[in-house]
Every structure is written in C-alpha cells, then in structure tokens.
Write a protein that holds these residues in place. Structure first.
Motif, mmCIF file in Angstrom:
data_model
loop_
_atom_site.group_PDB
_atom_site.id
_atom_site.type_symbol
_atom_site.label_atom_id
_atom_site.label_comp_id
_atom_site.label_asym_id
_atom_site.label_seq_id
_atom_site.Cartn_x
_atom_site.Cartn_y
_atom_site.Cartn_z
ATOM 1 N N LEU A 211 0.823 -1.222 0.000
ATOM 2 C CA LEU A 211 0.000 0.000 0.000
ATOM 3 C C LEU A 211 0.859 1.274 0.000
ATOM 4 O O LEU A 211 0.422 2.344 0.443
ATOM 5 C CB LEU A 211 -0.954 0.035 1.213
ATOM 6 C CG LEU A 211 -1.877 -1.172 1.384
ATOM 7 C CD1 LEU A 211 -2.806 -0.948 2.576
ATOM 8 C CD2 LEU A 211 -2.676 -1.432 0.128
ATOM 9 N N LYS A 212 2.075 1.153 -0.521
ATOM 10 C CA LYS A 212 2.982 2.300 -0.544
ATOM 11 C C LYS A 212 2.612 3.243 -1.698
ATOM 12 O O LYS A 212 2.533 2.826 -2.851
ATOM 13 C CB LYS A 212 4.426 1.815 -0.707
ATOM 14 C CG LYS A 212 5.431 2.949 -0.802
ATOM 15 C CD LYS A 212 6.836 2.402 -1.087
ATOM 16 C CE LYS A 212 7.836 3.527 -1.266
ATOM 17 N NZ LYS A 212 9.187 3.018 -1.606
ATOM 18 N N ASN A 213 2.398 4.516 -1.343
ATOM 19 C CA ASN A 213 2.118 5.579 -2.317
ATOM 20 C C ASN A 213 0.859 5.341 -3.154
ATOM 21 O O ASN A 213 0.702 5.920 -4.224
ATOM 22 C CB ASN A 213 3.300 5.795 -3.274
ATOM 23 C CG ASN A 213 4.475 6.462 -2.587
ATOM 24 O OD1 ASN A 213 4.328 7.065 -1.522
ATOM 25 N ND2 ASN A 213 5.652 6.358 -3.191
ATOM 26 N N ILE A 214 -0.054 4.501 -2.660
ATOM 27 C CA ILE A 214 -1.268 4.233 -3.433
ATOM 28 C C ILE A 214 -2.175 5.467 -3.478
ATOM 29 O O ILE A 214 -2.608 5.909 -4.545
ATOM 30 C CB ILE A 214 -2.041 3.034 -2.852
ATOM 31 C CG1 ILE A 214 -1.172 1.775 -2.874
ATOM 32 C CG2 ILE A 214 -3.322 2.806 -3.649
ATOM 33 C CD1 ILE A 214 -0.744 1.354 -4.249
ATOM 34 N N SER A 215 -2.441 6.017 -2.297
ATOM 35 C CA SER A 215 -3.305 7.200 -2.278
ATOM 36 C C SER A 215 -2.635 8.382 -2.975
ATOM 37 O O SER A 215 -3.289 9.205 -3.630
ATOM 38 C CB SER A 215 -3.681 7.574 -0.839
ATOM 39 O OG SER A 215 -2.510 7.861 -0.077
ATOM 40 N N GLU A 216 -1.267 8.452 -2.859
ATOM 41 C CA GLU A 216 -0.539 9.526 -3.533
ATOM 42 C C GLU A 216 -0.691 9.425 -5.046
ATOM 43 O O GLU A 216 -0.794 10.448 -5.741
ATOM 44 C CB GLU A 216 0.950 9.481 -3.158
ATOM 45 C CG GLU A 216 1.271 9.974 -1.762
ATOM 46 C CD GLU A 216 0.991 8.928 -0.702
ATOM 47 O OE1 GLU A 216 1.216 9.211 0.480
ATOM 48 O OE2 GLU A 216 0.549 7.804 -1.057
#
Length: 606
Positions: A143-148
């Motif tokens: 879930l790394k940088n997904i929302s970004e």
C-alpha cells in the motif's frame, strides 16, 4: 460540482491503464479501494466511484480499469522489476499515446520487489514527453504511495501543467503571462507598479483566505530578490517578481497554488475568463431599467482615482488606456469624447467618466458587467459578482401608478428631420465643459441635470430618420424631444406627423424644441402654427434653441426634458390647470427671448 473518472469532467473517464500485462494495475485499484492487498485479483476491476468527501480535492472520482474511451488523465503502469515493460511504455507512447492530449502519470508498481529506484531510467522519458506530469513508484502489496498516485492523477486534471508552463523553455506560456499580468495590475491598487506588503496580504487573503505572517512575507521577497535582478523594488514585488514566483511554484510541483490564483480571478482551464464570471445572471423584466448603484459608483470612483496619475480630475488618453489595460480590447472608442463632458484639452472629466459608465449600464448591461469583470470588481469588492454594483429599477408602469419614481437615469429620444440641428443639440448638452472640436460622431449624449434638488442623469439619443415612418422601437423612451427648424417651412410638419403616429395616444411625454432661432423664422407649411398645435394637444409651447447662443436658457431645456421624464403622469394635462408645466415652459421661453435680444444687440454693436 465537477465530477470525473479520476478527473473532473464526468462524461470522460480517466483510465488507469497499462501497456503490458501483469504489471499490477488492477491490484493498484483494488488496494486503493479496499486499503489492503487483494488475495485474488480478477482480470479487470469493475468501475469504481470514490465519493467527493474522501478525495483531497473534494471531487467525485470514477476509476476505470482500462477503457478504449477518451480519458481526462491516463495512469500508465509499468513493473519496476521488469525493464522490458518500461521499453514497451516508450514504444507504445511513440506510436499512439503521444496523440492523447491529456496528462500522463507514469506509475512504477511492485517497488516492494526491487531495491533502489527506477527513476534514473524514467527521467529521460519524462523529459522527452511534455504530457507526462510526474512519475510515482508504489506497491500495491504494501500500500505504498497508493493514495498519492490517485492524488497526483486528480491534481493533473484539476491543476494541469500544460496550459501554464513550457518545460522545454522552462518559462510560463504566453496565455499564463497574460492572465497573471492582469491579476497583478488589478491587485496593484495604488498603481505604483509594485505590490506592497499590504497589497500582497490583501491578495493572499482574497485567494487563500488568510494573510501571510510578516516573516513569511519577508521570506517570499528574499527568494525573489536572490533569483531576479528586478523582482523586488522599494521593498515590494514587481510584475517580473510576481511572474517569477508563480514560475517557481510550478517548477516545484505546486501547480495548485497558481491555479487557485487564476480561478479566483475568473479563469478556466484554457486560461480564458469564464462566461459565469464575465456575464453573471441578472434578470431585467420588461419595463425595468438598469443603473449603477452606490457600490458601483464607489468602485468606479476608486478606479478613476487610481489611474488619474496627475490628479487633474480628468483622464488623458494614456491614462484611459492604462485603466483598461486589463481588458482584451478598448471598451470606449473615439465617440466617447463627444458623448460625455470633457475638458478644454478634450480629456474625459471625472464627471464624464461616471456618465459614460452610467450610459453603459443603461444601454447594454451585459457589456457593462463584462467590463466590470475584466476590471476585477468581484475580487476587489469581495462581492459574489458584478451584479452587486447594479440596481434593477421597478416597472415604469408602477411609477406611473404611484406618480413617483426612484430612478436616476432617463432616456430622451431627439427626433426631427435631417438638418434640424439635433447633433448640435446633443453636443451642447454633453460637452458643456469643453470647447475643443471633435470629428467623431455619437448618437448619444449624457450629462446630469438638477431636478427638485436631485441630480439625475439624462441620456439624449438622436434618432436618424430616413423616411416619414418611425419604428415603434425608435420612438420608445421616457420623454420625446421633437425638434424642428424654424428656418425650414417643412420641418414642423414632420414633427406633427411623428407626434400623431407615436405619442398622441401614449403615456410618453413630449417636448417641442424650435431650433436655429438665431436665423430669420419662416412660416411653417402646416395646418396650424407650432404654438397652436401645442395648445390643441395640451403640450408646453415650443422651447427656442440655438447652438450659437448657449446660455442658461439652453440648460433649462434639458431640465425641462428631465422634468417631463420624471413626472410622466402629468403628460396631457390641461395647460390652464397645470401651473407647474406653465411656469417651467414660460420661464424657459422668457429667458430665451431676453437672452436672444441681448445677443442681437451685442452683434449689432460689433
């Protein structure tokens, strides 16, 4: 509210698409929505809508897992562990993707499976294609940088770089410079070509809601001073400094800052002022008129004071051009100088300036609102739109019923055969403060008159007559001035005909003016004399006028016209029982006759 499929335009979805298989694009979507890595990944995710209240920009977002339709932004996903997928991105972009004129976000997935970054490989690609907004490395599994990722996709649509900045030249594009230059001139409220601390804080508060702290303000100016030779002068920000600051915002990825400024001042994504900004809705019913109110007058007076640089209470042509420099074209042409009062040098006086705006608001309210929009009225006055500067008067029929009016602007049609002297009559009214000749022509003249201790605007409109018949639209007004030439035997016959056609049965008051009384009078070829005609139809006797003999008697004619417009319910009253009209008419006539006798006596002495 604007809605988008990972974008802001609802009819066109944004694609989260890939150009090779098994790079994790579907996993990315499902990780974003579920906030966890899916154990089973379907071949393609269903279309998903993210509500506005959970997105950074408060905009509904529709996510589509590859579609053949046009998108608002395309997220091109590659596998950071497989350089072949990067090569395929470039190859596919060269053949087809470069024709898609929408922002591109490069997404490197599976970063959890690689040590280090793939950015060294990606940067040359980003520099080669200007449509690529940014690159994000992420991991659907962790879930790394997904929302970004999806934040940058939204940002690319809502705050696109392409209209603002040329990455090859590393400078703002011409349309962006034009828009920001207008914003600078509007914000420079004292017209010294510098944004002072107070002006910067007003600007900051208007665009972002809060002023800058003193130290932050100094830091901003320090950055500009260190990077430009002329960005800071007299401890204020120059236009070049203002443009540099916005260039810096964009280069540092803060496009939203510049877009917030642009949209506050009315600009759309194409850097054109929106129709909603320039032409706010204003309902004007039949029988009503539009006038500038005290808010409009206050704003326009402040604008006049700002650009009257020599403080002579007049605007030279240069000062007038500077005032309208924020408009894409010059709203006032040469005809303005024969429409409103001017100085002996031919400059528009402060009074004439307000007269012209009053004329614009009365005759073409939509054009008036447009010009107020260009000048920044809603921003500087903190009003919702330019309509706050306008009053819509009540129906004229109500005024007639109540025998009173709150209106301050009245329209008079000046009607008569050609050669009667109508143009001279208009210019004598509008150019009372000027003796400088002007070859321009205007069918309008406007000035103020005092009626019952009240200042009212009177608009004179010369009607160009080609034939005996006059259209009803040309005849409609608040008061009709029927003018005939005392030296032309056929002149009055035309006025009598117009009166019978349009005014005899109407509620519009009429005033007859006998022009050219400085030359010998001839008998009119009509069934009765002008005086007999007026008596028969219960009209005041004709008022004498000469463009060569302008004195208080001439001004009395204009006052008489304004009186008739203000009190139309007295139209047609019996002269023997209406001492009000009789005193006005006889007073004007006596002054004119006495003045004319003095004029002839002086002429004989010469």
């Amino acid at each position: 509210m604007r809605s988008f499929r990972l974008s802001c335009v609802s009819p066109h979805p944004i694609h989260v698409t890939c150009l090779t298989a098994k790079v994790g694009k579907t996993s990315l979507i499902m990780s974003l929505v579920g906030e966890e890595f899916p154990e089973e990944v379907p071949p393609r995710a269903e279309e998903i809508t993210i509500p506005a209240d959970v997105t950074p920009e408060k905009v509904p977002t529709h996510i589509v897992d590859y579609s053949g339709n046009m998108a608002n932004v395309v997220c091109v996903v590659y596998d950071v562990t497989n350089e072949d997928t990067i090569d395929k991105v470039v190859a596919r972009y060269r053949t087809s993707m470069c024709y898609i004129r929408v922002p591109i976000i490069l997404v490197g997935n599976k970063s959890d499976l690689r040590c280090g970054s793939s950015m060294e490989t990606i940067l040359p690609i980003m520099n080669q294609f200007s449509e690529i907004e940014t690159c994000v490395e992420c991991s659907a599994k962790n879930l790394k940088n997904i929302s970004e990722l999806f934040y940058y996709a939204q940002k690319a649509v809502l705050h696109p770089t392409a209209p603002l900045y040329d990455p090859e030249d590393k400078q703002l594009k011409p349309l962006c410079v034009r828009a920001l230059t207008r914003i600078f001139y509007i914000s420079d409220q004292d017209n010294d070509r510098i944004l002072s601390d107070a002006e910067l804080n007003r600007f900051q508060k208007s665009c972002f809601g809060n002023p800058l702290a003193p130290q932050a303000l100094e830091d901003v100016k320090t950055v500009v001073w260190k990077n430009t030779s002329d960005g800071v002068q007299d401890n204020g920000l120059t236009l070049n400094g203002f443009l540099f600051l916005n260039t810096l915002f964009i280069q540092r990825g803060r496009h939203e800052t510049t877009w917030t400024i642009l949209r506050k001042f009315g600009y759309d994504d194409n850097l054109e002022l929106t129709d909603d900004y320039l032409y706010p809705e204003l309902r004007v019913s039949v029988g009503c008129t539009t006038e500038l109110n005290h808010l409009g007058h206050q704003f326009l007076q402040q604008l006049f004071n700002k650009y009257d640089e020599d403080k002579d209470s007049a605007l030279s042509p240069t000062e007038l051009r500077n005032l309208f420099c924020v408009c894409p074209y010059m709203p006032w042409g040469a005809e303005v100088y024969v429409t409103v009062p001017t100085t002996d040098e031919g400059y528009i006086t402060n009074h004439g300036y307000l007269c012209q705006w009053t004329l614009s608001a009365y005759l073409d309210i939509h054009r008036c609102l447009e010009h107020l929009g260009y000048l920044g009225y809603p921003i500087l006055t903190e009003q919702e739109s330019q309509t706050a500067a306008i009053t819509v008067t009540r129906d004229k029929e109500v005024d007639l019923e109540k025998h009173q009016t709150q209106r301050s602007v009245f329209l008079c049609k000046v009607i008569g055969p050609r050669g009667t002297g109508k143009t001279a009559f208009l210019q004598a009214f509008s150019r009372a403060e000027s003796g400088k000749p002007n070859s321009a022509f205007s069918p309008y003249a406007i000035n103020t008159v005092h009626v019952s201790n009240q200042e009212k605007y009177l608009i004179l409109n010369e009607v160009d007559v080609e034939a005996e018949f006059l259209k009803a639209s040309d005849a409609n007004c608040d008061v009709a001035c029927l003018m005939y030439d005392t030296s032309d035997p056929h002149s009055f016959d035309y006025c009598a005909s117009i009166y019978k056609q349009h005014y005899m049965e109407s509620k519009i008051p009429c005033v007859l003016v006998a022009s050219k009384v400085d030359v010998p009078e001839v008998k009119q070829f009509h069934g009765m004399t002008p005086a007999e005609f007026c008596y028969k139809h219960r009209l005041p006797p004709p008022l004498p006028f000469s463009s060569l003999f302008l004195d208080s008697s001439s001004k009395n004619i204009y006052t008489r016209l304004a009186l008739a417009a203000m009190y139309p319910h007295l139209n047609g009253s019996d002269m023997s029982n209406t001492s009000f009209w009789l005193r006005v008419a006889l007073g004007s006539a006596v002054v004119a006759v006495l003045g004319f006798a003095i004029y002839r006596a002086v002429a004989r002495l010469k």
